[in-house]
Scaffold this motif. Structure first.
Motif, mmCIF file in Angstrom:
data_model
loop_
_atom_site.group_PDB
_atom_site.id
_atom_site.type_symbol
_atom_site.label_atom_id
_atom_site.label_comp_id
_atom_site.label_asym_id
_atom_site.label_seq_id
_atom_site.Cartn_x
_atom_site.Cartn_y
_atom_site.Cartn_z
ATOM 1 N N PRO A 1 -9.299 54.465 -93.553
ATOM 2 C CA PRO A 1 -8.030 54.291 -92.844
ATOM 3 C C PRO A 1 -7.537 55.534 -92.129
ATOM 4 C CG PRO A 1 -7.635 54.464 -95.201
ATOM 5 C CD PRO A 1 -9.131 54.408 -95.019
ATOM 6 N N ARG A 2 -8.184 56.677 -92.313
ATOM 7 C CA ARG A 2 -7.812 57.876 -91.559
ATOM 8 C C ARG A 2 -8.314 57.806 -90.122
ATOM 9 N NH1 ARG A 2 -9.611 62.460 -96.092
ATOM 10 N NH2 ARG A 2 -8.573 61.431 -97.866
ATOM 11 N N ILE A 3 -9.357 57.044 -89.902
ATOM 12 C CA ILE A 3 -9.938 56.891 -88.572
ATOM 13 C C ILE A 3 -9.060 55.945 -87.755
ATOM 14 C CG2 ILE A 3 -11.970 56.052 -87.323
ATOM 15 C CD1 ILE A 3 -13.622 56.884 -89.789
ATOM 16 N N GLY A 4 -8.909 56.215 -86.473
ATOM 17 C CA GLY A 4 -8.053 55.391 -85.628
ATOM 18 C C GLY A 4 -8.515 53.949 -85.529
ATOM 19 N N ASP A 5 -7.559 53.051 -85.302
ATOM 20 C CA ASP A 5 -7.922 51.669 -84.993
ATOM 21 C C ASP A 5 -8.792 51.628 -83.746
ATOM 22 O OD1 ASP A 5 -6.319 50.246 -87.014
ATOM 23 O OD2 ASP A 5 -4.610 51.066 -85.921
ATOM 24 N N VAL A 6 -8.512 52.547 -82.823
ATOM 25 C CA VAL A 6 -9.321 52.743 -81.628
ATOM 26 C C VAL A 6 -9.706 54.215 -81.570
ATOM 27 C CG1 VAL A 6 -9.348 52.676 -79.090
ATOM 28 C CG2 VAL A 6 -8.182 50.861 -80.389
ATOM 29 N N VAL A 7 -10.959 54.482 -81.236
ATOM 30 C CA VAL A 7 -11.472 55.853 -81.132
ATOM 31 C C VAL A 7 -11.986 56.051 -79.720
ATOM 32 C CG1 VAL A 7 -13.034 57.555 -82.144
ATOM 33 C CG2 VAL A 7 -12.133 55.700 -83.567
ATOM 34 N N ALA A 8 -11.541 57.141 -79.072
ATOM 35 C CA ALA A 8 -11.921 57.393 -77.685
ATOM 36 C C ALA A 8 -12.503 58.790 -77.558
ATOM 37 C CB ALA A 8 -10.711 57.245 -76.764
ATOM 38 N N ALA A 9 -13.743 58.874 -77.065
ATOM 39 C CA ALA A 9 -14.456 60.142 -76.906
ATOM 40 C C ALA A 9 -14.779 60.347 -75.435
ATOM 41 C CB ALA A 9 -15.745 60.132 -77.732
#
Length: 396
Positions: free
Chosen positions: A348-356
């Motif tokens: 749950p620390r990781i974003g619902d959406v991850v953008a690189a």
């Protein structure tokens, strides 16, 4: 608002085009386990096959010294450049930092020998599931109990328990920080202010026992890159100084020693215009449905309000998908961005959406993050300029 409306954007970047970190074979998380396993520390595996064991090992980590930046500046770094080949008894190759390519994440990977999905520092700022707040994992703010956040032992702790002399030589300011405690503690911490003092003391610590594992660190190259850019005279001057420090340490190695010079990430300079710096705080499309914006400009964690996750993912792909790899949390995990597995406490620390970021672009937040939004040099994503860091070896 974005430069193009959502329906005008071309097809988003395919996630399988992202160049994944080489977890398990050639990432920062593989370095200390390989070196310590060669010294007989139990429970660790050597996965970087070409590294020959040594009785005394020193890792000199230069914050912000990317592989590509080093290769582009041979005149400023003649000693380090000589280690890119086979001269001086050393060899040079790149490692991958891990995702995101940022200091807190990388230092935790170095010290624990684990990828981000296990050690649990998967970004510059991430949501604390217990409080719902963004936590800055570099500055450790708001304060969070360190050990539950990162419960695994460091390689230095394992080495110390196995009878290896373990020591960290760094700035005195870092001795008692939570990041040091969870990522780099174990054995003895020795604080010294100047780079020269650190190099001299690191050499002394190497000679203090028949088996020694020593870590030393220099931060100012990274700071110069952030403030002035890697194209600046200030950054090049810092690189010249780093080169002299590395040579100073190499010339003092005691017998049966190996020195490894590496880094936590590379860096890219981003121009100051609307084409290259997209402002989240001024873009209603990107803000819609977003409760928290985490990470940093080239590696974002996006936390959606309840029920809006799929809509946020769709809009972010439509608006940013040509310039960023945009994934849902589960897609990023399945693709291996954070390592081969992600612990339950880390999920749950990781974003619902991850953008690189793929292109030379930055997603700033001018109101929420005024200091970070003003930086010239930036890092975090999976491009070679950010991911590749040197692994340079000198042996005595």
């Amino acid at each position: 608002m974005s430069q193009l409306s959502a329906w005008d954007h071309p097809e988003p970047l395919a996630l399988d085009t992202a160049p994944l970190p080489e977890y398990g074979t050639g990432s920062l998380a593989d370095l200390l386990p390989t070196l310590a396993a060669g010294m007989g520390v139990p429970g660790l595996t050597a996965t970087i096959e070409e590294l020959t064991p040594a009785d005394r090992v020193c890792v000199f980590l230069v914050d912000g010294l990317g592989w590509e930046q080093l290769r582009a500046h041979p005149d400023e770094a003649p000693f380090l450049t000589s280690l890119l080949g086979s001269s001086r008894g050393g060899t040079g190759r790149p490692l991958t930092a891990g995702y995101p390519a940022t200091t807190a994440t990388s230092l935790a990977s170095v010290g624990t020998g684990l990828p981000p999905g296990a050690h649990g520092l998967p970004g510059y700022t991430v949501r604390n599931p217990a409080t719902g707040e963004l936590m800055n994992q570099l500055r450790w703010h708001p304060w969070t109990p360190p050990r539950p956040w990162q419960p695994y032992p460091t390689v230095f702790q394992l080495a110390h328990e196995a009878g290896v002399h373990a020591a960290q030589v760094s700035s005195p300011a870092f001795e008692n920080t939570p990041l040091t405690k969870v990522a780099l503690s174990g054995g003895t911490f020795r604080g010294r202010l100047s780079g020269e003092e650190r190099m001299d003391l690191a050499a002394e610590q190497l000679a203090a026992a028949d088996r020694s594992l020593v870590y030393t660190y220099y931060a100012e190259l990274d700071g110069s890159g952030h403030r002035y850019g890697i194209a600046s005279d200030t950054w090049r001057g810092q690189l010249m100084y780093v080169d002299r420090l590395a040579q100073r340490l190499a010339e003092q190695l005691p017998p049966r020693s190996a020195l490894y010079v590496t880094a936590d990430h590379g860096m890219v300079d981003i121009p100051f215009d609307e084409q290259h710096r997209i402002d989240f705080d001024e873009d209603w499309e990107l803000r819609a449905g977003v409760a928290l914006l985490g990470g940093e400009g080239r590696a974002r964690h996006v936390y959606a309000v309840p029920g809006a996750r799929n809509d946020v993912l769709t809009v972010w792909r439509e608006v940013l998908g040509e310039q960023f790899w945009v994934a849902s949390r589960d897609e990023a995990i399945a693709a291996g961005w954070f390592g081969p597995q992600v612990d339950e406490r880390v999920y749950p620390r990781i974003g619902d959406v991850v953008a690189a970021a793929h292109d030379d672009v930055l997603l700033i937040a001018s109101e929420r993050e005024p200091k970070e939004s003003s930086l010239v040099g930036n890092h975090g994503s999976m491009t070679p300029a950010e991911q590749l860091v040197p692994l340079l070896e000198v042996r005595s």
